[in-house]
Structures are given as C-alpha cells and as structure tokens.
Design an enzyme around this catalytic site. Structure first.
Site, PDB file in Angstrom:
ATOM      1  N   GLU A 102       9.716  -8.888  -7.796  1.00 42.28           N
ATOM      2  CA  GLU A 102       8.450  -9.471  -7.339  1.00 42.28           C
ATOM      3  C   GLU A 102       7.929 -10.576  -8.253  1.00 42.28           C
ATOM      4  O   GLU A 102       7.479 -11.600  -7.787  1.00 42.28           O
ATOM      5  CB  GLU A 102       7.381  -8.365  -7.233  1.00 42.28           C
ATOM      6  CG  GLU A 102       7.704  -7.323  -6.187  1.00 42.28           C
ATOM      7  CD  GLU A 102       6.627  -6.256  -6.122  1.00 42.28           C
ATOM      8  OE1 GLU A 102       5.473  -6.588  -5.833  1.00 42.28           O
ATOM      9  OE2 GLU A 102       6.946  -5.086  -6.388  1.00 42.28           O
ATOM     10  N   GLU A 153      10.186   1.489 -13.384  1.00 35.28           N
ATOM     11  CA  GLU A 153       9.119   1.665 -12.396  1.00 35.28           C
ATOM     12  C   GLU A 153       9.089   3.112 -11.908  1.00 35.28           C
ATOM     13  O   GLU A 153       8.030   3.727 -11.819  1.00 35.28           O
ATOM     14  CB  GLU A 153       9.350   0.721 -11.217  1.00 35.28           C
ATOM     15  CG  GLU A 153       8.312   0.839 -10.116  1.00 35.28           C
ATOM     16  CD  GLU A 153       8.565  -0.123  -8.976  1.00 35.28           C
ATOM     17  OE1 GLU A 153       7.638  -0.319  -8.169  1.00 35.28           O
ATOM     18  OE2 GLU A 153       9.678  -0.682  -8.873  1.00 35.28           O
TER      19      GLU A 153
END
Length: 907
Positions: A457, A766
């Site tokens: 991202e 993550e």
C-alpha cells in the site's frame, strides 16, 4: 561534558544545509557543566553583517522565536549562543549556519512541463528530461539551485547530480502544500557553456496509489520549476530560470512508477528536443519542509546470491528494508535484466509475492509487482533506479545469455534520514533483536511520510502512526518529520471535520464524498491521530506551536465525533429502545470504525485461518464498535482539554474537560459492569479501558485480573491487535502483573513477538503469523505498528520515562522493572535538555543503578525495594537490595502520582 551550549539547530529541514523560511525558530541544549544558566546571549550575522546581540531569559533554549528582522530569500545566517553561568559567561557555542530559501513571492521561474506524446497510462509512463544551456563567466563565488516539481524529479548541473535528497520534492497534499529543495552546485558550475537537466516522472503526484493501484488524483500534467542563482566574486549575480526556452525530450527511463518500478534502456539515443509547455499547471505556494530529507542512508551487499537455474538468481540481503538495488554488472550491449523485489521466498527458494496480492469480494485479485528492468548499452553503466522505491529483502534477477557478477549487487537503503535519539540493550539477545527489527520496521516505513508498509500500500495511514508515535519519539527526532505529515493531515481534512484514513490522500476523498471509501472515513483510533500525535510531540519536545497549528483541525475532528455520537445510533441500540437513553448522546457507535484490527486470527478445525472481513464483510462492517469509538472519543476530548490549557484557552479547556467526563461516564454506563468486566470481554477492551483511565480506581484490580484470566485462557497468549498491543505490557506491569507482561514478551509460540524472530522476521509483521508453521507468508511482513512493544523495553525494562505532567523531559522517572531472565539493561535518550543515560545490573540479590541527568532536569529514582531518591544534574549511582527479581508495580490509574514498588510484590 559540554562547557558551552551545543546542538544548535533551527526548526526546518534541508539537504546539504538547513534551509528556512523568513523566521525560523532557534533551539540549543544547555551546557552540561554550567549549573543552571541565568540566561543566554545570542550573536548572529546575516550575509556577514552582524545583528544586534540579544539576551534571553533562562529556560528559553527551545523554539525561540526568530528575534531579528525577517530574512529575505537566500540570506546566509550564522548564529551562536553562550550561557550566563554562576561563574560568569560560558564559552561561546560553535557557529550554526543555515540559509533562507527562495521565498514564494520571489520565485520568477515559470512552470514548465514535458512535451508528452501519447499516454500509455498511469504506472507505465516514461520520465522526461527538461533541459537548458547557458553561459557563465569566470569568477563564480557560489551557485544555488532551487527546484521543485509536480511529480518526482532529479536535477543535474553539467551531469553532476544536485544534492543528495531522494524522491524529491516529497509526498504532500499537492493541492495545498508543495516543498522546494535547495542545493549547493558551486562545484558543478564552470566558466563557459553549462547544462541544467531535470529528469521528471510521475512520482506521488500522478502515479499509482494504494493496494489497488489507483491513479493519484493530484493532476494530469507534470511540471517543474527551477532557478539557478549564481553569485560572482565581483558582487554581480546571474539567475537562470525555467521558462519557454527550455526543451523537453524522453529520457532513457522508459517507465517510472514509485510502486511498480522503473525501466531504463541505456541504448536509447537522445530524442528530438521539443519546446517545453509553459504554465500548464497550477500549484500551491512554494514552501520549505520542516523534515529531514529522504536519502540513501546505507548500502548493503547481498548475503547470498543463489542461481536457481540458467538466467535466474535469488539475492538475499539479510534485511527487509525500503530502498532499491544498484547493479554494476549489466552485461554486453542489449542484455536485458529484470529485477523483481519481495519479502519472502518459498520452499523452492524462489521469490514469492502472492501474500501481497490485493483482493476485494467479488473481484479478481490484483497481483503484487515490484519490478525494475534495464537494458545495457555495454558502456559500463550502473543501474540505480531513483524514480521508484521498493520494500524487500530478496530480489529475483533474470537475464538471458549473460552471467551475473553477484559482487556488483548492492541494496541501497532509502528512507528519511532521521537523527537517532534513543538506544536500548539488555542481557537478553532476543529482546535486543526484537528492538532491532522494530526499529528497522519503522525506518522502512518512514519514507518522507509514515507509511503502513513499503510494499502493498505505502499509504500514510493515520492509525499506524498514532499507535507508534510514542515509540518513535523514543528512537528518533521525529518532530520535523511529523510536522510535515500533520500538514497533509490538515490539508486532507474533510469539510465536515473527518480526518482521512491516510494522508497525503491521493484519492482525494474530501472531493469524492459519494465514494464508498468515504463511508469508511472517520474511524476512531485513526482520525484521532490529529489530536494524539501533536500532543505526543508537545510532550516529547516541548513545542507549543505544534499544538497551535493543529488546534483548529483537532476541534473540527472532535466536534464531528461528538456530533455523530449525538445524532447516530448503532442499530442494536435502536432495536433496544426507540428513544436513546440519556447517556447515549455521548456514545460514538453510529458511524464506521475499523475497530481493533488485526487481532490474532481464529482457525477452523483443519487449521484454516479465518479472516472476518473477507468471510462476512457485511457482519464485520455492521458490528457494534461503540466501545472502541467511545473510548477514543474520551481520550481525544480529554486531550483536547489539555491542549486548550497549554494554549491558554481557559473556556475551551473547561468545556472539553466537562464533555470528556460525560463521555467517560457514558462508556462506563454502557460497556462496564459493576464487577469491573467490560461488555465485550476481550483482551483489547481491558487494555484500552485501563490504559485510557476509563475504569474507576476501585474496579481496576478486577479489570486487570480479568485481563490476565483471558490471557491464561488463550494458552498464555496475547489477543490484541492494532490499537491495543502497544499498551498491553505497560498495562499489565502498571496493574501489578509484571510476571505476565514478561511471560508474554518472552513467549515463543504464535501469536507472539518472538515467534516472528524464530520464523526469520527482520521487520515486524502485519499479521501475528505473517509466516505460518508451513512456511507460507501472509499479509505484509513490514508493518511497524505491533513494534510499539519496544516502548515497554524503554519505559519499564530500562525504567526511563517522563514524570507525569513533565514536558520535554524536564522531569523524569527512573523505575526499572527487572525480571529473573535479565541481569542488566542500559539505554539512552537524547532529550531536549541533553543526554539521559540509565544502566542497571543485578548481582545476586542486589541491583546497582546509574543515571546520568542532564542540566535543567530532575530525576526521581524508584528502586525495586520501594526506596526513592532524587537525582539532579550529573551522575547518580546507588545499590539496593532486591529480594524478588520480578517486583511488580502497584496498580495505579493514568495520571496518578509516580509509582512506588514494594519489595517482594508478585502477580
């Protein structure tokens, strides 16, 4: 020791030298051996002309407003300071030099744009070179190049690159903020003919955005603006400006995208020069960034290069980082080399990036790609793609018909060049390594803005940074870096007061309120960054201006959240009663919240991981997250009252303090039972309730005990996610459960931090099981938020924290929380007052503690046996008996007096 003031600096960034606006603020550190200065004396020259000497009151060594006449463009400044000590003036500090940039009103250059033919589409466009030639007389004294762009640019003077900054002009919300760069190019300018070139590509301005590779919405036409100011020895000046006389050609960079990569064909001949387009773009006023630049901060050789088959190699650089590869061996003319970048290799040893693919329900996944390509001209070129940046540990190199010299491969680590201010080490190598990978993870995401990951991202999500900011301030000087980013957060604020999920927001949600993503904007724990981050910066650095410049945005955000709490109800409460109960007007439950996010995944009987967002997105979207929303509404509202008090806004302070009490009472009424349990009954809920002071003092022991029960029932594993993980261990330690805190910290089975280490992590993941037991990767392997755990190593293991109510580390508390597995810990923090150093060691049943206290700072030292001492400037050292190596902190609510730990206390 320093017998004069030191570390002089201004509140702005710069590449080869600091560059300011017309009125920078001045800061320095007090001399360490001059007692408490009675004041300071300042001297300054501007372009060699002495300014009136000034005297400054004691304690004014941080962010002193510019005390002389406002600076004009290009002014060169030197200043120094000395203290008025008890025995008379100290020696003068060293001179600090900086320059004023070219101020917006003085720019006369025109915006020029490349002559583009056709458009292959975003992510596939080439870079263009904008060029001018000019004559220079002999006797050049200095030359400064001022430049900026709508797009990403590199500037060259006679083939020499200007400055060392990368990815210029940086990531901003271009509709409102644009930064320029200044470079000293004196050595590159020569008598006779000269050439200036600007290589321009899409960058953040017109490239791809986010996991779904959408086009950035800042503009459709690239632009550059530049002025070269040449000063001669005889006092005359010459200025070369971008204008209609410049020419445009396609460069050898045939494709340039920050996310996907760069392609370069060194065989490409120079295209026919065409006139540039002039004044085809509109831009914000030019400003000068407060942040340090993005640079190549390190170079790493490959740890290994393995040939998998003919024409295919896998390079492992041993560290997941943000950057690119420099390749010196390009092979004979015509040789094509393709480089793919990633974080993981599969069982076959080949690169795999499938875990970074992006998908939405009902749509085909978008394959993740980071790929650079280069074609050799056979002239010994080095390929180093400066118009892109990647997150990677591994690189797959493919080429046909030519060998590869593995020694020519180098990883260039690229991120904001932050100044380190904190260190930590202890006797446990695993904890040292955990600290290291969390540090790497943050730096890999500090690429001009605080991104979530440097791969999939690369967005500056507000939630990520508000979670990590208290840790970031312990590791680095992030004031300028954060101020720059906060300006984009303000720039992107929606008309109704909502804060965008990420800023700079290339999707420009504030102009697309009918977009589905606009419905998912305004989440608790994300938008609250506009309050939490400035407050953390104020507390850490003592900069009131950071509060003043964000005040209006803070108020708009909190008022939107309060208005939403009053006017929107979660459907479950509408079903409960047609009319809202009185306390519901303070429940923030009727709008979208991301919630705790990335809690450990549950699994089916066969071990399949369940993703609640993908399994049932409607149920996840509609779930009641009012507990989270209301908790953060309380924190932001009470913090806003604190901000108002600092800014002297007495009425606002009283109003928001009263409102915060109503919000807290509403949270207690709705989400807390009389026996101290939360309605949600999750680990994250208890951590949040205890860390934010939502639980009444008499119920805190019961709430903490229930948190421990939940941890035990999970097999002594944590169950927190995005928002609560950073506070989990401090909450346990501060409520008398130190043993549990260390048990979780040292846990090796998933979910845990050391599980990451045992499975090869070099950055924080993550997902708690970013690489599972089968060796398969999941989600981003460089997502720094869960690395906030290392703040516990500083505040509790080392024991160094600010005292309650302290600002800029003027008062500290040193209260180490040792554990039987540790025999020593040491660390430092470079505070605005000077260096604070702490070291403790245990020998048998004794703990020896040493503390270095800088000037104008006091330290309260709390030993495990409960005794306390006060330490002032200088070195404090003492030994105390410790009969239980795991002394527990007594339970206390946030804001209580500093703790005193009792000898022998246990969980």
């Amino acid at each position: 020791m320093n017998n004069a003031p030191y570390d002089l600096r201004i509140d702005t960034g710069g590449d080869q030298f600091a560059v300011s606006g017309p009125a920078p603020r001045l800061s320095w550190k007090p001399p360490s051996d001059a007692g408490h200065p009675a004041g300071y004396e300042l001297e300054c020259t501007v372009d060699g002309d002495a300014q009136p000497a000034l005297r400054v009151a004691p304690g004014r060594h941080r962010f002193l407003p510019w005390p002389w006449a406002a600076l004009g463009s290009g002014r060169q400044v030197e200043w120094r300071v000395r203290a008025d000590g008890p025995g008379g003036p100290t020696p003068w500090s060293e001179w600090n030099a900086f320059e004023a940039g070219l101020l917006d009103e003085d720019w006369q250059a025109r915006w020029i744009s490349p002559a583009e033919s056709g458009d292959p589409g975003y992510g596939k466009r080439p870079a263009h070179t904008l060029t001018t030639r000019f004559e220079v007389r002999a006797g050049v004294r200095s030359a400064r190049l001022y430049a900026t762009a709508l797009g990403l640019y590199e500037a060259y003077v006679n083939g020499e690159r200007a400055g060392t900054a990368e990815l210029s002009p940086g990531s901003t919300s271009y509709d409102r903020t644009l930064h320029a760069q200044a470079s000293d190019v004196t050595a590159a300018v020569r008598a006779g003919g000269n050439l200036v070139e600007i290589v321009l590509s899409d960058g953040w301005y017109r490239g791809q955005v986010g996991a779904f590779r959408l086009p950035a919405g800042w503009g459709t036409v690239l632009g550059a603006r530049a002025e070269l100011h040449i000063a001669y020895e005889d006092g005359s000046r010459q200025v070369v400006r971008s204008d209609e006389t410049w020419t445009s050609t396609r460069s050898a960079i045939t494709r340039a995208d920050l996310m996907d990569g760069q392609s370069t064909d060194f065989r490409a001949g120079r295209d026919t020069e065409q006139p540039v387009l002039v004044d085809r773009v509109e831009a914000a006023a030019i400003d000068w960034s407060p942040a340090p630049p993005v640079r190549v901060v390190a170079s790493r050789p490959a740890q290994s290069v393995k040939q998998l088959r003919d024409g295919l190699w896998i390079a492992d650089f041993g560290q997941n980082a943000s950057g690119r590869i420099a390749l010196g061996d390009l092979g004979p003319a015509g040789t094509r080399t393709v480089i793919d970048y990633g974080e993981h290799v599969g069982p076959d040893g080949d690169l795999t990036t499938a875990h970074l693919d992006s998908s939405r329900p009902g749509e085909e996944p978008i394959p993740f790609v980071q790929r650079d390509e280069v074609v050799s001209a056979g002239r010994g070129e080095t390929f180093e793609p400066r118009h892109t940046v990647h997150g990677f540990q591994y690189a797959r190199i493919r080429r046909d018909g030519a060998p590869l010299d593995s020694a020519s491969l180098t990883m260039r680590v690229v991120h904001t060049d932050l100044r380190r201010t904190g260190s930590f080490a202890c006797s446990d190598d695993d904890l040292n390594r955990l600290h290291e990978i969390a540090d790497w993870s943050f730096r890999g995401n500090a690429v001009d803005v605080p991104t979530d990951c440097p791969t999939r991202e690369r967005l500056a999500w507000t939630g990520d940074y508000q979670v990590f900011a208290p840790t970031a301030t312990r590791l680095y000087d992030v004031l300028g870096f954060s101020r720059k980013w906060l300006r984009s957060v303000r720039d992107d604020q929606l008309p109704d007061g909502r804060i965008a999920n990420f800023s700079p927001d290339g999707r420009r949600i504030k102009h697309h309120l009918d977009d589905q993503f606009a419905m998912m904007t305004g989440s608790a724990g994300w938008g609250d960054a506009i309050v939490a981050v400035p407050w953390e910066l104020y507390q850490s650095y003592g900069d009131q201006e950071i509060l003043a410049e964000n005040w209006e945005a803070m108020v708009r955000w909190v008022e939107w959240a309060l208005r939403t709490a009053r006017t929107a109800r979660h459907h479950s409460r509408r079903e409960r009663s047609a009319e809202p109960r009185p306390h519901e007007r303070y429940l923030w439950d009727g709008s979208f919240h991301w919630g705790e996010w990335t809690e450990p995944r549950t699994k089916t009987a066969d071990g399949t991981r369940i993703d609640p967002v993908k399994t049932d997105p409607v149920a996840w979207f509609m779930a009641d997250k009012g507990e989270v929303g209301t908790a953060f509404l309380y924190r932001s509202t009470s913090t806003l009252a604190d901000v108002a008090r600092v800014l002297g806004r007495t009425e606002d302070a009283a109003r928001y303090a009263e409102t915060a009490e109503h919000v807290r009472d509403a949270w207690r009424t709705e989400f807390l039972t009389p026996d101290g349990r939360t309605i949600g009954d999750t680990q994250a809920g208890y951590v949040r309730a205890l860390s934010l002071g939502l639980v009444p003092a008499e119920l805190r022991p019961a709430a903490a005990a229930r948190l421990v029960e939940l941890i035990r029932s999970a097999g002594t594993h944590l169950g927190t996610g995005f928002l609560a993980t950073g506070d989990l261990l401090p909450v346990l330690a501060d409520t008398g459960h130190t043993d549990m805190a260390y048990e979780l910290l040292l846990r090796r089975t998933a979910p845990s931090w050391l599980y990451m280490l045992d499975h090869g992590a070099t950055t924080i993941w993550e997902d708690w099981e970013g690489i599972d037991e089968n060796g398969d990767a999941h989600d981003s392997l460089n997502h720094y938020s869960k690395g906030a755990v290392i703040r516990f190593l500083h505040t509790h293991t080392l024991g160094l924290r600010q005292a309650p109510g302290s600002v800029a580390w003027e008062s500290v508390e040193v209260a180490p929380v040792p554990h039987p597995s540790l025999t020593w810990a040491r660390g430092t923090h470079e505070s605005p007052q000077g260096t604070i150093a702490v070291e403790w060691r245990t020998t048998g049943d004794e703990l020896t503690l040493a503390v270095d206290v800088p000037p104008a700072t006091t330290a309260r030292v709390v030993f495990p046996d409960g005794t306390t001492e006060t330490a002032t400037t200088g070195t404090f050292r003492a030994t105390r008996r410790i009969t239980c190596a795991s002394s527990a902190r007594s339970a206390r609510a946030p804001g209580d007096e500093p703790l005193v730990r009792s000898e022998g206390a246990t969980d």
